[in-house]
Write an enzyme that holds these catalytic residues in place. Structure first.
Site, PDB file in Angstrom:
ATOM      1  N   ARG A 155       2.691 -81.870  51.640  1.00  0.00           N
ATOM      2  CA  ARG A 155       3.002 -81.252  52.943  1.00  0.00           C
ATOM      3  C   ARG A 155       3.312 -79.748  52.792  1.00  0.00           C
ATOM      4  O   ARG A 155       4.195 -79.209  53.457  1.00  0.00           O
ATOM      5  CB  ARG A 155       4.207 -81.928  53.613  1.00  0.00           C
ATOM      6  CG  ARG A 155       3.989 -83.360  54.028  1.00  0.00           C
ATOM      7  CD  ARG A 155       2.977 -83.469  55.154  1.00  0.00           C
ATOM      8  NE  ARG A 155       3.011 -84.773  55.789  1.00  0.00           N
ATOM      9  CZ  ARG A 155       2.364 -85.858  55.347  1.00  0.00           C
ATOM     10  NH1 ARG A 155       1.617 -85.793  54.258  1.00  0.00           N
ATOM     11  NH2 ARG A 155       2.443 -86.999  56.013  1.00  0.00           N
ATOM     12  N   SER A 163       5.863 -87.407  61.728  1.00  0.00           N
ATOM     13  CA  SER A 163       7.051 -87.389  60.862  1.00  0.00           C
ATOM     14  C   SER A 163       7.851 -86.112  61.106  1.00  0.00           C
ATOM     15  O   SER A 163       7.295 -85.020  61.015  1.00  0.00           O
ATOM     16  CB  SER A 163       6.645 -87.407  59.387  1.00  0.00           C
ATOM     17  OG  SER A 163       5.905 -88.546  59.088  1.00  0.00           O
ATOM     18  N   GLU A 192       9.769 -81.268  58.797  1.00  0.00           N
ATOM     19  CA  GLU A 192       8.345 -81.048  58.565  1.00  0.00           C
ATOM     20  C   GLU A 192       7.738 -80.059  59.571  1.00  0.00           C
ATOM     21  O   GLU A 192       7.043 -79.131  59.173  1.00  0.00           O
ATOM     22  CB  GLU A 192       7.609 -82.382  58.586  1.00  0.00           C
ATOM     23  CG  GLU A 192       6.260 -82.262  57.950  1.00  0.00           C
ATOM     24  CD  GLU A 192       5.398 -83.464  58.183  1.00  0.00           C
ATOM     25  OE1 GLU A 192       4.682 -83.477  59.191  1.00  0.00           O
ATOM     26  OE2 GLU A 192       5.438 -84.373  57.361  1.00  0.00           O
TER      27      GLU A 192
HETATM   28  N1  EPU Z   1      10.558 -97.597  56.346  1.00  0.00           N
HETATM   29  C1  EPU Z   1      11.810 -97.945  56.774  1.00  0.00           C
HETATM   30  N2  EPU Z   1      12.122 -97.748  58.091  1.00  0.00           N
HETATM   31  C2  EPU Z   1      11.229 -97.237  58.973  1.00  0.00           C
HETATM   32  C3  EPU Z   1       9.930 -96.879  58.531  1.00  0.00           C
HETATM   33  C4  EPU Z   1       9.630 -97.077  57.205  1.00  0.00           C
HETATM   34  O1  EPU Z   1      12.646 -98.414  55.994  1.00  0.00           O
HETATM   35  O2  EPU Z   1      11.599 -97.076  60.139  1.00  0.00           O
HETATM   36  C5  EPU Z   1      10.212 -97.774  54.944  1.00  0.00           C
HETATM   37  C6  EPU Z   1       8.977 -98.659  54.803  1.00  0.00           C
HETATM   38  O3  EPU Z   1       9.313-100.004  54.740  1.00  0.00           O
HETATM   39  C7  EPU Z   1       8.352 -98.168  53.532  1.00  0.00           C
HETATM   40  C8  EPU Z   1       8.766 -96.702  53.473  1.00  0.00           C
HETATM   41  O4  EPU Z   1       9.828 -96.542  54.388  1.00  0.00           O
HETATM   42  O5  EPU Z   1       8.896 -98.836  52.432  1.00  0.00           O
HETATM   43  C9  EPU Z   1       7.637 -95.749  53.771  1.00  0.00           C
HETATM   44  O6  EPU Z   1       7.132 -95.987  55.071  1.00  0.00           O
HETATM   45  P1  EPU Z   1       5.615 -95.669  55.483  1.00  0.00           P
HETATM   46  O7  EPU Z   1       4.685 -96.360  54.548  1.00  0.00           O
HETATM   47  O8  EPU Z   1       5.488 -95.978  56.937  1.00  0.00           O
HETATM   48  O9  EPU Z   1       5.406 -94.145  55.208  1.00  0.00           O
HETATM   49  P2  EPU Z   1       6.339 -92.857  55.342  1.00  0.00           P
HETATM   50  O10 EPU Z   1       6.645 -92.376  53.979  1.00  0.00           O
HETATM   51  O11 EPU Z   1       7.463 -93.127  56.252  1.00  0.00           O
HETATM   52  C10 EPU Z   1       4.320 -91.198  55.263  1.00  0.00           C
HETATM   53  C11 EPU Z   1       3.903 -89.971  55.996  1.00  0.00           C
HETATM   54  C12 EPU Z   1       3.211 -90.347  57.302  1.00  0.00           C
HETATM   55  C13 EPU Z   1       2.011 -91.220  56.961  1.00  0.00           C
HETATM   56  C14 EPU Z   1       2.503 -92.477  56.200  1.00  0.00           C
HETATM   57  C15 EPU Z   1       1.348 -93.343  55.744  1.00  0.00           C
HETATM   58  C16 EPU Z   1       5.473 -88.221  55.391  1.00  0.00           C
HETATM   59  C17 EPU Z   1       6.621 -87.366  55.825  1.00  0.00           C
HETATM   60  N3  EPU Z   1       5.059 -89.120  56.272  1.00  0.00           N
HETATM   61  O12 EPU Z   1       5.313 -91.834  56.047  1.00  0.00           O
HETATM   62  O13 EPU Z   1       2.754 -89.147  57.899  1.00  0.00           O
HETATM   63  O14 EPU Z   1       1.313 -91.633  58.130  1.00  0.00           O
HETATM   64  O15 EPU Z   1       3.209 -92.045  55.020  1.00  0.00           O
HETATM   65  O16 EPU Z   1       0.705 -92.732  54.682  1.00  0.00           O
HETATM   66  O17 EPU Z   1       4.970 -88.054  54.281  1.00  0.00           O
HETATM   67  C18 EPU Z   1       3.121 -87.454  59.532  1.00  0.00           C
HETATM   68  O18 EPU Z   1       3.102 -86.662  58.605  1.00  0.00           O
HETATM   69  O19 EPU Z   1       3.305 -87.104  60.720  1.00  0.00           O
HETATM   70  C19 EPU Z   1       2.985 -88.889  59.239  1.00  0.00           C
HETATM   71  C20 EPU Z   1       3.079 -89.818  60.175  1.00  0.00           C
END
Ligand code: EPU
Length: 342
Positions: free
Chosen positions: A168, A241, A336
């Site tokens: 990012r 995010s 972000e």
């Molecule tokens: N989780 C929680 N609570 C929640 C959501 C998620 O505990 O409310 C846990 C999930 O269970 C999982 C972990 O957090 O173990 C990660 O969740 P997720 O796979 O949904 O991905 P993320 O790290 O929260 C990132 C990107 C997203 C992207 C997803 C999928 C960043 C800041 N965000 O989210 O990007 O879609 O991975 O690859 O890196 C964006 O940048 O706007 C965005 C949506």
């Protein structure tokens, strides 16, 4: 098609940012060409006003009105170069819709950006924060960025290494205002393996997971997953995010794990990337809402503007979230989206 940037005054920006916060641009120009960009910059310089390049406003928060010139990037272009048996280079004008470009590439059978389907925003904004999702980042396919370098006052073509990409992050993010991106080039492939390893994708595709999947089917799977978890900004205003996933040392991660055995982290080289969503969720924020703004009930990383919230309302909520995560886990969350205006 407009060919010459026309100056407008006091233009409302509420419909031009996906958080739908109310803000006004004192000066505003739509730009559809490099010449337009030059004209806009010359006007801003002559009148000594700041500039803000706006794509589709999906990664910024207006903290208030913008007193300078908003340059709305609308350079359109979409064509292929260097087409051979193994792949092709997709050239995109900075004003092209990113998601439309993904569907176009996938529909033409080219692999490389299908996991980035449905990410809101323009092609020109994509390199700024090196958009990423489901195990793929823009920097995996990006060949070069063409930009107007305001410091050198010339058009430059920066290759992948020169763009200084990180999670990012990029040269463009680290040098705000210096580069105005006009075009990007992506090398896409007919042969590269599909990236199907991300947990959500594996779960969604189940037994159908295979390298023989049609590239468009992968894009459609990503779209379905996103629609299930993330709010559509056209219906529920948001900027995706709101925080980056924080990167901590292996020692800090061990300490966190000792206290919170379920903490979610992904081991990198010498560091661990924590799931910010998990940290925020644990602090009880998921689904929280006050009169105007709140936290999405299926993804704690996404802040939403329920009902006419101002940029300041969103920023106050973000600040409260940061403080509670700091207090409970001693981890600093970094925002972000960029903050502008006010
Ligand atoms: N989780 C929680 N609570 C929640 C959501 C998620 O505990 O409310 C846990 C999930 O269970 C999982 C972990 O957090 O173990 C990660 O969740 P997720 O796979 O949904 O991905 P993320 O790290 O929260 C990132 C990107 C997203 C992207 C997803 C999928 C960043 C800041 N965000 O989210 O990007 O879609 O991975 O690859 O890196 C964006 O940048 O706007 C965005 C949506």
């Amino acid at each position: 098609m407009k060919t010459c940037a026309e100056l407008q005054k006091n233009v409302g920006l509420t419909e031009l940012n996906t958080l739908r916060v109310s803000a006004t641009a004192r000066y505003y120009m739509d730009v559809v060409s490099l010449d337009d960009v030059r004209r806009a910059l010359a006007w801003a310089e002559k009148n000594e006003v700041r500039t803000l390049v706006l794509g589709s406003g999906s990664n910024l928060v207006f903290a208030g009105d913008f007193s300078g010139l908003v340059i709305r990037m609308q350079i359109a272009a979409r064509h292929w170069e260097q087409v051979d048996d193994t792949g092709a280079t997709l050239v995109l004008g900075a004003g092209e819709s990113w998601h439309e470009a993904v569907l176009y590439a996938a529909g033409s059978g080219y692999r490389g950006i299908e996991n980035l389907a449905l990410i809101p925003g323009t092609a020109g904004a994509a390199p700024v924060q090196n958009i990423g999702a489901y195990g793929v980042e823009l920097c995996d396919t990006l060949v070069s960025v063409t930009a107007l370098d305001r410091k050198l006052n010339e058009v430059v073509c920066l290759d992948n290494a020169q763009c200084g990409f990180a999670y990012r992050d990029s040269l463009f993010k680290r040098s705000p205002g210096r580069y105005i991106i006009t075009e990007i080039r992506l090398r896409l492939s007919r042969e590269k393996p599909l990236q199907l390893g991300y947990k959500d994708l594996q779960e969604y595709l189940g037994e159908t997971v295979s390298q023989d999947l049609d590239v468009l089917a992968v894009a459609e799977a990503v779209m379905a997953i996103r629609r299930r978890k993330l709010p559509d900004p056209d219906i529920i205003p948001n900027v995706g995010s709101f925080f980056k996933n924080p990167v901590v040392s292996a020692e800090q991660f061990s300490r966190l794990q000792a206290e919170h055995p379920d903490v979610v982290g992904y081991l990198q080289k010498d560091t661990v990337k924590l799931a910010a969503a998990w940290l925020i969720d644990q602090c009880g924020w998921k689904g929280y809402r006050n009169a105007r703004v709140g936290v999405h009930n299926r993804q704690a990383l996404v802040l939403i503007n329920h009902s006419g919230g101002a940029g300041q309302d969103v920023l106050e909520l973000a600040s409260d979230i940061r403080q509670s995560v700091k207090k409970r886990f001693d981890v600093d969350l970094e925002m972000e989206p960029g903050i502008v205006g006010g």
